[in-house]
Design a protein around this motif. Structure first.
Motif, PDB file in Angstrom:
ATOM      1  N   VAL A 129       0.908  -1.093   0.006  1.00  0.00           N
ATOM      2  CA  VAL A 129       0.030  -0.004  -0.152  1.00  0.00           C
ATOM      3  C   VAL A 129       0.735   1.262  -0.008  1.00  0.00           C
ATOM      4  CG1 VAL A 129      -1.715   1.296   1.340  1.00  0.00           C
ATOM      5  CG2 VAL A 129      -1.762  -1.361   1.310  1.00  0.00           C
ATOM      6  N   ASP A 130       0.515   2.124  -0.879  1.00  0.00           N
ATOM      7  CA  ASP A 130       1.414   3.537  -0.813  1.00  0.00           C
ATOM      8  C   ASP A 130       0.440   4.679  -0.431  1.00  0.00           C
ATOM      9  OD1 ASP A 130       3.595   2.411  -1.617  1.00  0.00           O
ATOM     10  OD2 ASP A 130       3.147   2.412  -3.630  1.00  0.00           O
ATOM     11  N   ILE A 131       0.973   5.581   0.418  1.00  0.00           N
ATOM     12  CA  ILE A 131      -0.024   6.691   0.955  1.00  0.00           C
ATOM     13  C   ILE A 131       0.797   7.964   0.485  1.00  0.00           C
ATOM     14  CG2 ILE A 131      -0.759   7.781   3.101  1.00  0.00           C
ATOM     15  CD1 ILE A 131      -0.629   4.930   4.383  1.00  0.00           C
ATOM     16  N   VAL A 132      -0.230   8.936   0.080  1.00  0.00           N
ATOM     17  CA  VAL A 132       0.480  10.346  -0.242  1.00  0.00           C
ATOM     18  C   VAL A 132       0.897  10.851   0.867  1.00  0.00           C
ATOM     19  CG1 VAL A 132       0.197  12.220  -1.562  1.00  0.00           C
ATOM     20  CG2 VAL A 132      -0.761  10.545  -2.461  1.00  0.00           C
ATOM     21  N   MET A 133       2.204  11.284   1.095  1.00  0.00           N
ATOM     22  CA  MET A 133       2.731  11.960   2.235  1.00  0.00           C
ATOM     23  C   MET A 133       3.936  12.818   1.888  1.00  0.00           C
ATOM     24  SD  MET A 133       3.417   9.215   4.804  1.00  0.00           S
ATOM     25  CE  MET A 133       4.264   7.546   4.284  1.00  0.00           C
ATOM     26  N   GLU A 134       4.275  13.800   2.694  1.00  0.00           N
ATOM     27  CA  GLU A 134       5.459  14.359   2.538  1.00  0.00           C
ATOM     28  C   GLU A 134       6.519  14.145   3.560  1.00  0.00           C
ATOM     29  OE1 GLU A 134       7.326  19.015   1.383  1.00  0.00           O
ATOM     30  OE2 GLU A 134       5.166  18.751   1.936  1.00  0.00           O
TER      31      GLU A 134
ATOM     32  N   PHE B 295       1.990 -19.017  -5.595  1.00  0.00           N
ATOM     33  CA  PHE B 295       1.441 -17.784  -5.328  1.00  0.00           C
ATOM     34  C   PHE B 295       2.231 -16.716  -5.605  1.00  0.00           C
ATOM     35  CE2 PHE B 295       0.596 -14.283  -2.824  1.00  0.00           C
ATOM     36  CZ  PHE B 295      -1.008 -14.175  -2.817  1.00  0.00           C
ATOM     37  N   PHE B 296       1.673 -15.487  -6.329  1.00  0.00           N
ATOM     38  CA  PHE B 296       2.437 -14.157  -6.739  1.00  0.00           C
ATOM     39  C   PHE B 296       1.566 -13.175  -6.211  1.00  0.00           C
ATOM     40  CE2 PHE B 296       4.100 -16.963  -9.883  1.00  0.00           C
ATOM     41  CZ  PHE B 296       5.528 -17.000  -9.944  1.00  0.00           C
ATOM     42  N   GLN B 297       2.240 -11.989  -5.288  1.00  0.00           N
ATOM     43  CA  GLN B 297       1.536 -11.007  -4.790  1.00  0.00           C
ATOM     44  C   GLN B 297       1.068 -10.157  -5.754  1.00  0.00           C
ATOM     45  OE1 GLN B 297       1.260 -10.723  -1.490  1.00  0.00           O
ATOM     46  NE2 GLN B 297       2.558 -11.921  -0.366  1.00  0.00           N
ATOM     47  N   GLU B 298      -0.083  -9.352  -5.437  1.00  0.00           N
ATOM     48  CA  GLU B 298      -0.656  -8.469  -6.163  1.00  0.00           C
ATOM     49  C   GLU B 298       0.348  -7.231  -6.181  1.00  0.00           C
ATOM     50  OE1 GLU B 298      -2.227  -6.786  -8.534  1.00  0.00           O
ATOM     51  OE2 GLU B 298      -4.302  -7.892  -7.917  1.00  0.00           O
ATOM     52  N   LYS B 299       0.507  -6.494  -7.372  1.00  0.00           N
ATOM     53  CA  LYS B 299       1.103  -5.276  -7.196  1.00  0.00           C
ATOM     54  C   LYS B 299       0.477  -4.094  -7.902  1.00  0.00           C
ATOM     55  CE  LYS B 299       5.355  -8.016  -7.825  1.00  0.00           C
ATOM     56  NZ  LYS B 299       6.570  -8.300  -8.762  1.00  0.00           N
ATOM     57  N   ARG B 300      -0.639  -4.424  -8.360  1.00  0.00           N
ATOM     58  CA  ARG B 300      -1.379  -3.145  -9.031  1.00  0.00           C
ATOM     59  C   ARG B 300      -2.044  -2.174  -8.159  1.00  0.00           C
ATOM     60  NH1 ARG B 300      -4.383  -7.399 -12.865  1.00  0.00           N
ATOM     61  NH2 ARG B 300      -5.085  -8.271 -10.796  1.00  0.00           N
ATOM     62  N   PRO B 301      -2.004  -1.079  -8.215  1.00  0.00           N
ATOM     63  CA  PRO B 301      -2.159   0.121  -7.231  1.00  0.00           C
ATOM     64  C   PRO B 301      -3.947   0.056  -7.097  1.00  0.00           C
ATOM     65  CG  PRO B 301      -0.918   1.203  -8.699  1.00  0.00           C
ATOM     66  CD  PRO B 301      -0.941  -0.385  -9.322  1.00  0.00           C
ATOM     67  N   PHE B 302      -4.781  -0.357  -8.180  1.00  0.00           N
ATOM     68  CA  PHE B 302      -6.206  -0.218  -7.900  1.00  0.00           C
ATOM     69  C   PHE B 302      -6.548  -1.210  -6.801  1.00  0.00           C
ATOM     70  CE2 PHE B 302     -10.193  -1.915  -9.213  1.00  0.00           C
ATOM     71  CZ  PHE B 302     -11.245  -0.794  -8.888  1.00  0.00           C
ATOM     72  N   PHE B 303      -5.998  -2.462  -7.126  1.00  0.00           N
ATOM     73  CA  PHE B 303      -6.421  -3.337  -6.050  1.00  0.00           C
ATOM     74  C   PHE B 303      -5.954  -3.417  -4.770  1.00  0.00           C
ATOM     75  CE2 PHE B 303      -7.156  -5.631 -10.183  1.00  0.00           C
ATOM     76  CZ  PHE B 303      -8.608  -5.688 -10.297  1.00  0.00           C
ATOM     77  N   LEU B 304      -4.829  -2.863  -4.520  1.00  0.00           N
ATOM     78  CA  LEU B 304      -4.302  -2.358  -3.219  1.00  0.00           C
ATOM     79  C   LEU B 304      -5.133  -1.716  -2.253  1.00  0.00           C
ATOM     80  CD1 LEU B 304      -0.453  -2.516  -4.199  1.00  0.00           C
ATOM     81  CD2 LEU B 304      -1.664  -4.410  -3.627  1.00  0.00           C
ATOM     82  N   GLU B 305      -5.803  -0.970  -2.866  1.00  0.00           N
ATOM     83  CA  GLU B 305      -6.609   0.161  -2.114  1.00  0.00           C
ATOM     84  C   GLU B 305      -7.657  -0.548  -1.375  1.00  0.00           C
ATOM     85  OE1 GLU B 305      -8.257   3.341  -0.196  1.00  0.00           O
ATOM     86  OE2 GLU B 305      -6.542   3.501  -1.594  1.00  0.00           O
ATOM     87  N   GLY B 306      -7.493  -0.453   0.013  1.00  0.00           N
ATOM     88  CA  GLY B 306      -8.442  -1.100   0.767  1.00  0.00           C
ATOM     89  C   GLY B 306      -8.407  -2.747   0.971  1.00  0.00           C
ATOM     90  N   ILE B 307      -7.213  -3.332   0.254  1.00  0.00           N
ATOM     91  CA  ILE B 307      -7.010  -4.767   0.249  1.00  0.00           C
ATOM     92  C   ILE B 307      -7.028  -5.679   1.259  1.00  0.00           C
ATOM     93  CG2 ILE B 307      -4.550  -4.769   0.295  1.00  0.00           C
ATOM     94  CD1 ILE B 307      -4.561  -6.763  -2.099  1.00  0.00           C
TER      95      ILE B 307
ATOM     96  N   ILE C  86     -13.370  -2.316 -16.891  1.00  0.00           N
ATOM     97  CA  ILE C  86     -13.961  -1.276 -16.276  1.00  0.00           C
ATOM     98  C   ILE C  86     -13.995  -2.104 -14.628  1.00  0.00           C
ATOM     99  CG2 ILE C  86     -16.237  -1.793 -16.383  1.00  0.00           C
ATOM    100  CD1 ILE C  86     -16.711   1.214 -15.718  1.00  0.00           C
ATOM    101  N   ALA C  87     -13.707  -1.344 -13.531  1.00  0.00           N
ATOM    102  CA  ALA C  87     -13.945  -1.970 -12.120  1.00  0.00           C
ATOM    103  C   ALA C  87     -14.038  -0.861 -11.290  1.00  0.00           C
ATOM    104  CB  ALA C  87     -12.450  -2.742 -11.737  1.00  0.00           C
ATOM    105  N   VAL C  88     -14.847  -1.367 -10.312  1.00  0.00           N
ATOM    106  CA  VAL C  88     -15.354  -0.188  -9.219  1.00  0.00           C
ATOM    107  C   VAL C  88     -14.981  -0.978  -7.829  1.00  0.00           C
ATOM    108  CG1 VAL C  88     -17.660  -0.695  -9.459  1.00  0.00           C
ATOM    109  CG2 VAL C  88     -16.892   1.391  -8.227  1.00  0.00           C
ATOM    110  N   LYS C  89     -14.594  -0.184  -6.688  1.00  0.00           N
ATOM    111  CA  LYS C  89     -14.571  -0.729  -5.519  1.00  0.00           C
ATOM    112  C   LYS C  89     -15.016   0.370  -4.515  1.00  0.00           C
ATOM    113  CE  LYS C  89     -10.419  -1.373  -4.425  1.00  0.00           C
ATOM    114  NZ  LYS C  89      -9.190  -2.211  -4.266  1.00  0.00           N
TER     115      LYS C  89
END
Length: 886
Positions: free
Chosen positions: A229-234, A390-402, A422-425
């Motif tokens: 998971v990546d979070i926008v911060m400074e 098994f291979f880990q998920e790396k795609r940002p859309f699916f990592l949100e709230g995973i 198209i995908a919605v979560k």
């Protein structure tokens, strides 16, 4: 009957857990490992599935007693004199907390925002809440730290500000211009855990090295930390003449949280000093006598008047690529070597969006997103493997709230959604209720290219889409208990699957946790039938219908219902850790939105570990002994195998360790798991006998050291006496060497048999400067059969990775993987600029070659190099972030 008994036990233990919540335990003592670090411990199993030997994935061995903490307001210390170190030893057992740690800390509201430059010289920091008087929790046991640490915290309407002052001897701090999310491996670091709902179940993990490089993730109690998971911060940091300082600004819109009058957040603050045997310090004492980490957190209050603005994030992406592939000539020629054909330039436009409805819930949308992975999956040994890898998920859309979708039986694994159009979560939390809804239209299953589009067999599937739905509901009970529901649905032509499941986690007492997961599945699809008689060979030679084609593969279209269960009892104390696990899946169990290694199996497991009391100054810092025991059997009651083993590990100075052990594994294989089951009308998959068995005795040893930030090395070796060769062969280089294959040819039925195996894994890392890092990984897997004395396969994988960080955000990276068994070389060269999650620019080149390999069209050995394909790409994306209202 077994399931009824299991459900009854779950109910009773869950009820007892609810009764136990009325008691709370005082803070005690501490773990000996970096609590949120990616473990270098060879015992840790990184694959999130219960099918392999489960090692404790929450080795913190801590508790659930709520700790209220406080901080005093004071001026930041001047550079001249660090805070005094306390020489008084802290008592073991119950700790009498100082008044400033015995109540929630009120965070200061800043009138002006500090400049994030890593200097801590803004006047506003003098008004901040101060956290100091840390404990050494590893290797020490809530003893005095080797170096003092102070942390400052404040906020305004939009941002949470944190400042760190880590005192240390000049020149001894380990700090490099590391890659993002690679801070905890070899760097000195500071980090905070923010339990923004104060539910003691989940927290943001925010880590920073002395130069301000970030590593972030989500910690879920009982599941470990997900750093994808990546979070926008400074953040920025700098080395000083008395250690280092770091400044951080975290926008509230980057978090999901509850705030307001009297709302509390759980807070943990840690520091790691790598050169001192990975010494870890904590602001709150952490107990080794209790199980958990977030339940031992302190608390902060005062986050009032925060803006309630809603935030819209848009990330448009553009990828331009050109790919060349090795293809046969249009007009077939004798011994056609093939030719490299450049494909048309491909232009991919995509968009991902995120809208924050409230501080506790978000909606994510992806329209034709570009899910091309900048970093390829690691090359692994696939020879002689019966089950999927098994291979880990790396795609940002699916990592949100995973984190809300992660479950013990792994019934949600988003990599099964290959290429969504198209995908919605929708994910969020309201009070004690957490929820997640994900819908996708996946064009991956119907995406055929080239000659595949001309194959009549594929015509019904051409350009069709799979529809995927996932619904997750979870309810918190008491302090640390929870119960949840999971539903998934997958629909595609001739492949339909639905599941429903119930799960729960209960804290029975400060040391004991019980977890369960029960899943029912129903599927309408083609199932393999190992007893099915085939049509005549002349008919199967050129089948004319899809149904006949499947029948020739011994597959029948039908409805199948399945059951999966998982139950785990875990008790973690100061020295002794116990874990009992039982799980299983019936033959027709399918989770098409998840990951399943094996069906028609049950596993009963028991793991025990004893840890010594660490002594930081001693030559032998700590040691531990572990034993793993397992019994495998199918739903017909037939034994599939058992395993029993003992390992010991010893930790020394300079972050060095050595360990070894012995495993005794019995394995029994049945031919119907590999293909056909023999009947009165046809033979089976195995030559001669329908079952095979082996008793595999394994010697294990390994060790590693990190004497300085420049060097580190690890090596692990397994020597097996009785490892089963499944007789799959190792490709053209290693044809099958079983007695049956040697006598009757490569097409004869499988003839599995035991042999002597060797598995070796080694890593060497060299970092000559703060910006340049090189790593060489070596993996060897070799097996020689006893019955023929011939090598069944010998695979050697070399992986060289080099990264040069020009700045924190700009890098050049090269990676070369060489697999001797496949004679394959994969190379990737990448230049990137990634100032924040969402904004990125990459220029890359991927190459795929064979060296002294076999031509795919002629089957002949070709000396020298042959290119299989190559890709040049440019990928760019930009984060647009705008807030409304509030």
């Amino acid at each position: 009957m077994k399931i009824i008994i299991l459900l009854f036990i779950m109910f009773c233990l869950g009820w007892l857990g609810l009764q136990a919540r009325g008691q709370s335990a005082p803070p005690l003592v501490a773990p000996t490992v970096a609590l949120d670090a990616p473990a270098n411990d060879p015992k840790v199993n990184s694959t999130p599935t219960p099918d392999d030997k489960p090692k404790n994935d929450d080795k913190t061995k801590t508790d659930d007693a709520p700790k209220v903490d406080a901080a005093t307001k004071s001026d930041p210390p001047a550079k001249s004199d660090p805070p005094a170190k306390s020489d008084a030893p802290l008592p073991r057992g119950v700790l009498a907390l100082a008044p400033e740690k015995a109540r929630p800390v009120r965070i200061t509201r800043f009138e002006t925002a500090p400049t994030i430059d890593g200097k801590l010289d803004d006047a506003v920091w003098k008004t901040a809440a101060v956290f100091k008087n840390f404990f050494q929790i590893g290797p020490g046991d809530n003893t005095k730290p080797s170096e003092p640490t102070e942390v400052f915290m404040g906020y305004d309407a939009h941002t949470l500000y944190i400042g760190f002052h880590a005192y240390d001897e000049p020149g001894k701090v380990r700090a490099t211009v590391a890659k993002r999310d690679d801070v905890l491996n070899t760097e000195d670091s500071v980090r905070v855990l923010l339990d923004t709902f104060n539910d003691q179940r989940k927290a943001y993990v925010l880590c920073f090295n002395p130069l301000g490089v970030q590593q972030d993730g989500i910690r879920t109690e009982g599941m470990g930390v997900d750093f994808s998971v990546d979070i926008v911060m400074e953040s920025k940091g700098m080395l000083t003449d008395d250690g280092y300082t770091v400044e951080v600004a975290i926008p509230f819109k980057s978090l999901r949280y509850e705030a307001g009058k009297d709302k509390q957040w759980g807070l943990q603050i840690f520091r790691i000093i790598q050169r001192l045997n990975g010494e870890q310090e904590s602001w709150m004492p952490i107990s080794r006598d209790v199980n958990g980490l977030l339940n031992q957190a302190g608390h902060i209050i005062g986050l009032e008047g925060i803006s309630t603005e809603r935030t819209l994030e848009l990330i448009p992406s553009l990828t331009v690529s050109e790919t060349a592939k090795l293809l046969p000539h249009y007009n077939p020629i004798p011994n056609d070597p093939g030719r490299i054909v450049n494909q048309p330039v491909k232009l991919d436009l995509g968009l991902t969006a995120k809208y924050t409805l409230t501080p506790t819930s978000t909606v994510n949308l992806a329209i034709n997103p570009d899910f091309a992975q900048v970093e390829a999956d690691a090359t692994v040994v696939t020879t002689n493997q019966r089950f999927p890898i098994f291979f880990q998920e790396k795609r940002p859309f699916f990592l949100e709230g995973i984190d809300i979708f992660q479950l013990p039986l792994n019934v949600v694994h988003t990599r099964t959604i290959i290429n969504p159009e198209i995908a919605v979560k929708f994910v969020g939390k309201t009070g004690r209720n957490s929820y997640g809804l994900m819908l996708a239209a996946d064009k991956g299953p119907g995406n055929f290219t080239g000659d595949e589009r001309l194959d009549p067999f594929n015509q019904p599937l051409l350009d069709k889409k799979a529809l995927v739905g996932v619904l997750r509901l979870k309810r918190d009970l008491g302090r640390e208990n929870s119960i949840g529901l999971i539903f998934t649905n997958y629909n595609f032509i001739e492949k339909h699957n639905s599941i429903g499941g119930l799960d729960g986690r209960f804290k029975l007492d400060p040391q004991t946790t019980f977890t369960f997961h029960l899943v029912g599945t129903t599927s309408r699809r083609f199932f393999r039938d190992p007893t099915l008689d085939l049509p005549p060979a002349s008919v199967c030679a050129q089948p004319t219908t899809r149904e006949l084609t499947f029948r020739c593969r011994r597959q029948v279209y039908r409805t199948g219902n399945g059951l999966g269960y998982y139950a785990q009892y875990q008790k973690a104390g100061r020295h002794l850790f116990l874990q009992g696990t039982a799980f299983g899946r019936t033959r027709d169990f399918r989770a098409d939105v998840g990951f399943t290694r094996r069906t028609n199996t049950n596993s009963d497991q028991f793991y025990v570990e004893y840890d010594s009391t660490p002594k930081q100054k001693a030559r032998l810092v700590s040691w531990n002994v572990e034993s793993f025991n397992q019994m495998l059997y199918d739903w017909q009651g037939r034994i599939q195998g058992w395993s029993s083993g003992v390992h010991a590990f010893f930790n020394f100075q300079r972050q060095s360790f050595f360990g070894g052990g012995f495993d005794n594994n019995y394995e029994k294989d049945y031919e119907e798991e590999f293909g056909t089951k023999r009947t009165a009308t046809h033979g089976g998959s195995f030559f001669d006998l329908p079952t095979r068995a082996t008793n595999n005795k394994v010697l294990f040893f390994g060790g590693g050291t990190t004497p300085s930030k420049k060097y580190s090395a690890q090596v692990f070796v397994n020597i097996s006496y009785g490892e089963m060769d499944f007789d799959f062969g190792g490709g053209p280089r290693f044809p099958r060497v079983s007695p049956a294959a040697l006598a009757f040819g490569q097409g004869v039925a499988l003839d599995p048999g035991p042999g002597r195996g060797l598995d070796l894994n080694g890593t060497f890392t060299y970092q000559p400067t703060n910006a340049l890092r090189m790593q060489l990984d070596y993996t060897k897997s070799r097996l020689r059969r006893y019955d023929t004395g011939l090598v069944a396969f010998d695979d050697n994988i070399f992986a060289l990775r080099t990264t040069y960080q020009f700045t924190r955000f700009t890098f050049a990276r090269a990676r070369i993987d060489y697999d001797t068994l496949a004679a394959n070389i994969r190379a990737q060269f990448l230049v990137g600029y990634t100032p924040n999650p969402g904004t990125a620019f990459y220029v890359g080149y991927n190459d795929d070659l064979n060296r002294n390999g076999f031509n795919p069209f002629t089957g002949q050995l070709e000396p020298g190099f042959r290119r299989n394909g190559r890709t040049f790409f440019i990928k760019m994306s930009y984060l647009f972030r705008r807030s409304f209202g509030g």
